[in-house]
Motif scaffolding. Structure first.
Motif, short mmCIF file in Angstrom:
data_model
loop_
_atom_site.label_atom_id
_atom_site.label_comp_id
_atom_site.label_asym_id
_atom_site.label_seq_id
_atom_site.Cartn_x
_atom_site.Cartn_y
_atom_site.Cartn_z
N MET A 157 0.83 -1.20 0.00
CA MET A 157 0.00 0.00 0.00
C MET A 157 0.86 1.26 0.00
O MET A 157 0.61 2.22 -0.74
CB MET A 157 -0.91 0.02 1.23
CG MET A 157 -1.78 1.26 1.34
SD MET A 157 -2.65 1.37 2.93
CE MET A 157 -1.26 1.70 4.05
N VAL A 158 1.91 1.26 0.81
CA VAL A 158 2.79 2.42 0.91
C VAL A 158 3.54 2.63 -0.42
O VAL A 158 3.63 3.77 -0.91
CB VAL A 158 3.78 2.23 2.07
CG1 VAL A 158 4.88 3.27 2.03
CG2 VAL A 158 3.04 2.32 3.41
N LEU A 159 4.04 1.56 -1.01
CA LEU A 159 4.75 1.70 -2.29
C LEU A 159 3.80 2.12 -3.40
O LEU A 159 4.19 2.85 -4.33
CB LEU A 159 5.46 0.39 -2.64
CG LEU A 159 6.63 -0.01 -1.75
CD1 LEU A 159 7.24 -1.32 -2.23
CD2 LEU A 159 7.70 1.08 -1.71
N CYS A 160 2.55 1.69 -3.32
CA CYS A 160 1.55 2.04 -4.33
C CYS A 160 1.26 3.54 -4.33
O CYS A 160 0.81 4.10 -5.33
CB CYS A 160 0.27 1.26 -4.08
SG CYS A 160 -0.93 1.35 -5.41
N GLN A 161 1.56 4.21 -3.22
CA GLN A 161 1.35 5.66 -3.13
C GLN A 161 2.25 6.41 -4.10
O GLN A 161 1.99 7.55 -4.45
CB GLN A 161 1.57 6.12 -1.69
CG GLN A 161 1.00 7.47 -1.35
CD GLN A 161 1.02 7.72 0.15
OE1 GLN A 161 0.82 6.81 0.96
NE2 GLN A 161 1.27 8.96 0.55
N ASP A 162 3.34 5.73 -4.53
CA ASP A 162 4.20 6.23 -5.59
C ASP A 162 4.80 7.60 -5.24
O ASP A 162 4.73 8.55 -6.02
CB ASP A 162 3.44 6.30 -6.91
CG ASP A 162 4.36 6.44 -8.12
OD1 ASP A 162 5.51 6.00 -8.02
OD2 ASP A 162 3.93 7.00 -9.14
N THR A 163 5.41 7.67 -4.05
CA THR A 163 6.04 8.90 -3.60
C THR A 163 7.55 8.81 -3.74
O THR A 163 8.12 7.72 -3.80
CB THR A 163 5.71 9.16 -2.11
OG1 THR A 163 6.11 8.01 -1.34
CG2 THR A 163 4.22 9.39 -1.93
N ASP A 164 8.19 9.96 -3.76
CA ASP A 164 9.66 10.00 -3.83
C ASP A 164 10.29 9.49 -2.54
O ASP A 164 11.37 8.91 -2.56
CB ASP A 164 10.14 11.42 -4.11
CG ASP A 164 9.75 11.92 -5.48
OD1 ASP A 164 9.61 11.09 -6.39
OD2 ASP A 164 9.57 13.14 -5.64
N VAL A 165 9.62 9.75 -1.41
CA VAL A 165 10.16 9.41 -0.09
C VAL A 165 9.25 8.38 0.57
O VAL A 165 8.02 8.55 0.60
CB VAL A 165 10.28 10.66 0.81
CG1 VAL A 165 10.75 10.28 2.21
CG2 VAL A 165 11.23 11.67 0.18
N VAL A 166 9.84 7.30 1.08
CA VAL A 166 9.10 6.23 1.75
C VAL A 166 9.71 6.01 3.12
O VAL A 166 10.91 5.73 3.23
CB VAL A 166 9.14 4.92 0.93
CG1 VAL A 166 8.36 3.83 1.64
CG2 VAL A 166 8.60 5.14 -0.47
N LEU A 167 8.89 6.14 4.17
CA LEU A 167 9.34 5.94 5.55
C LEU A 167 8.67 4.68 6.10
O LEU A 167 7.45 4.56 6.06
CB LEU A 167 8.96 7.13 6.42
CG LEU A 167 9.33 8.53 5.93
CD1 LEU A 167 8.84 9.58 6.92
CD2 LEU A 167 10.83 8.66 5.72
N LEU A 168 9.47 3.75 6.63
CA LEU A 168 8.94 2.48 7.10
C LEU A 168 9.48 2.17 8.50
O LEU A 168 10.69 2.05 8.68
CB LEU A 168 9.34 1.36 6.14
CG LEU A 168 8.90 1.55 4.68
CD1 LEU A 168 10.01 1.16 3.73
CD2 LEU A 168 7.67 0.75 4.37
N ASP A 169 8.56 2.04 9.44
CA ASP A 169 8.95 1.75 10.82
C ASP A 169 8.86 0.25 11.05
O ASP A 169 7.78 -0.33 11.14
CB ASP A 169 8.04 2.49 11.78
CG ASP A 169 8.56 2.47 13.21
OD1 ASP A 169 9.62 1.84 13.44
OD2 ASP A 169 7.92 3.07 14.09
N GLU A 170 10.01 -0.39 11.11
CA GLU A 170 10.15 -1.83 11.33
C GLU A 170 9.32 -2.64 10.32
O GLU A 170 8.44 -3.42 10.69
CB GLU A 170 9.76 -2.19 12.76
CG GLU A 170 10.68 -1.52 13.78
CD GLU A 170 10.55 -2.10 15.18
OE1 GLU A 170 10.25 -3.31 15.29
OE2 GLU A 170 10.75 -1.35 16.14
#
Length: 261
Positions: A157-170
């Motif tokens: 879901m986060v990658l599908c947002q297609d943003t330049d910056v991706v923040l992932l907590d654990e």
């Protein structure tokens, strides 16, 4: 072609501070991370990693200091504009509605579609499902999945947002060894092949060493060190951060830490 300041600016934290009562959990942190590549935040429990990531992602307000992402001040940039630049995965994700994997991943397109996905949005959804090997699970409900499968769905879901910056907590929570390696490989590819800036909180030193371009080591709410894996994977430095003896070995070109209680 003229390059603007925004294009050159990555993630910048200036004097960021956060308190919970009398506890200072992020202590005057200043940090400059470039656009592109994978950055890993490491450190012992209570070091302030997740809190700092939450502040960068505007999930949590800082008590002091300033954060900018791609030149945008995260405290006052309109939410829809920021959501087209930056996607965030929390450490814990709870939903009150029953969704299939495909429906969840489609939520990642909301900043672009406003709830009315186009054909182009659906292409992004299918691409994200394939990227995380979720095609066979796309029509299953989240409550029918294992913890690791749900975690992969949220990352999709986060990658599908297609943003330049991706923040992932654990992002490796609940993943077995095989899927953890696969997940980090996908995130590594997203940075290298898709040009994303990926910032992850991880507990495993060796994951950070093998997959990150930059490692930020935190202790007691402060940045203890920031540099390449070769600069951070030093026994004395790691011993100071974690408070136990550490040895570092080079295996097949990778720096691997072993430690003893």
């Amino acid at each position: 072609m003229t390059v603007t300041t925004t294009e050159l600016t990555g993630i910048r934290a200036e004097g960021v501070t956060k308190r919970y009562g009398r506890s200072l959990v992020v202590d005057d942190v200043s940090l400059d991370l470039p656009l592109g590549g994978v950055t890993a935040l490491i450190g012992p429990n209570g070091a302030g990693k997740s809190t700092l990531l939450a502040i960068i992602g505007r999930l949590l307000a800082a008590d002091g200091g300033r954060v900018s992402v791609a030149g945008l001040d995260v405290s006052d940039t309109p939410s829809d504009e920021l959501a087209r630049r930056m996607a965030v995965l929390r450490q814990e994700n709870h939903l009150d509605i029953r969704l299939t994997v495909r429906e969840l991943v489609t939520f990642g397109r909301y900043p672009h579609s406003k709830g009315r996905p186009t054909a182009d949005d659906l292409v992004h959804v299918e691409r994200a499902l394939d990227y995380l090997d979720l095609g066979d699970l796309a029509d299953r409900y989240l409550d029918q999945l294992s913890g690791g499968q749900r975690q992969r769905a949220f990352v999709a879901m986060v990658l599908c947002q297609d943003t330049d910056v991706v923040l992932l907590d654990e992002p490796l929570n609940n993943l077995d060894l095989c899927h953890a390696v696969s997940m980090m490989g996908r995130l590594r590819d997203a940075a290298s092949e898709l040009g994303r800036t990926v910032v992850v909180v991880v507990h495993d030193l060796n994951v950070a060493s093998c997959y990150a371009d930059t490692i930020v080591a935190m202790r007691d709410g402060r940045v203890a060190a920031c540099g390449s894996p070769a600069e951070i994977m030093q026994p004395r430095l790691l011993e100071d951060i974690y408070g136990l003896p550490v040895r570092v070995h080079e295996i097949d070109g990778q720096l691997i830490a072993t430690y003893y209680g």
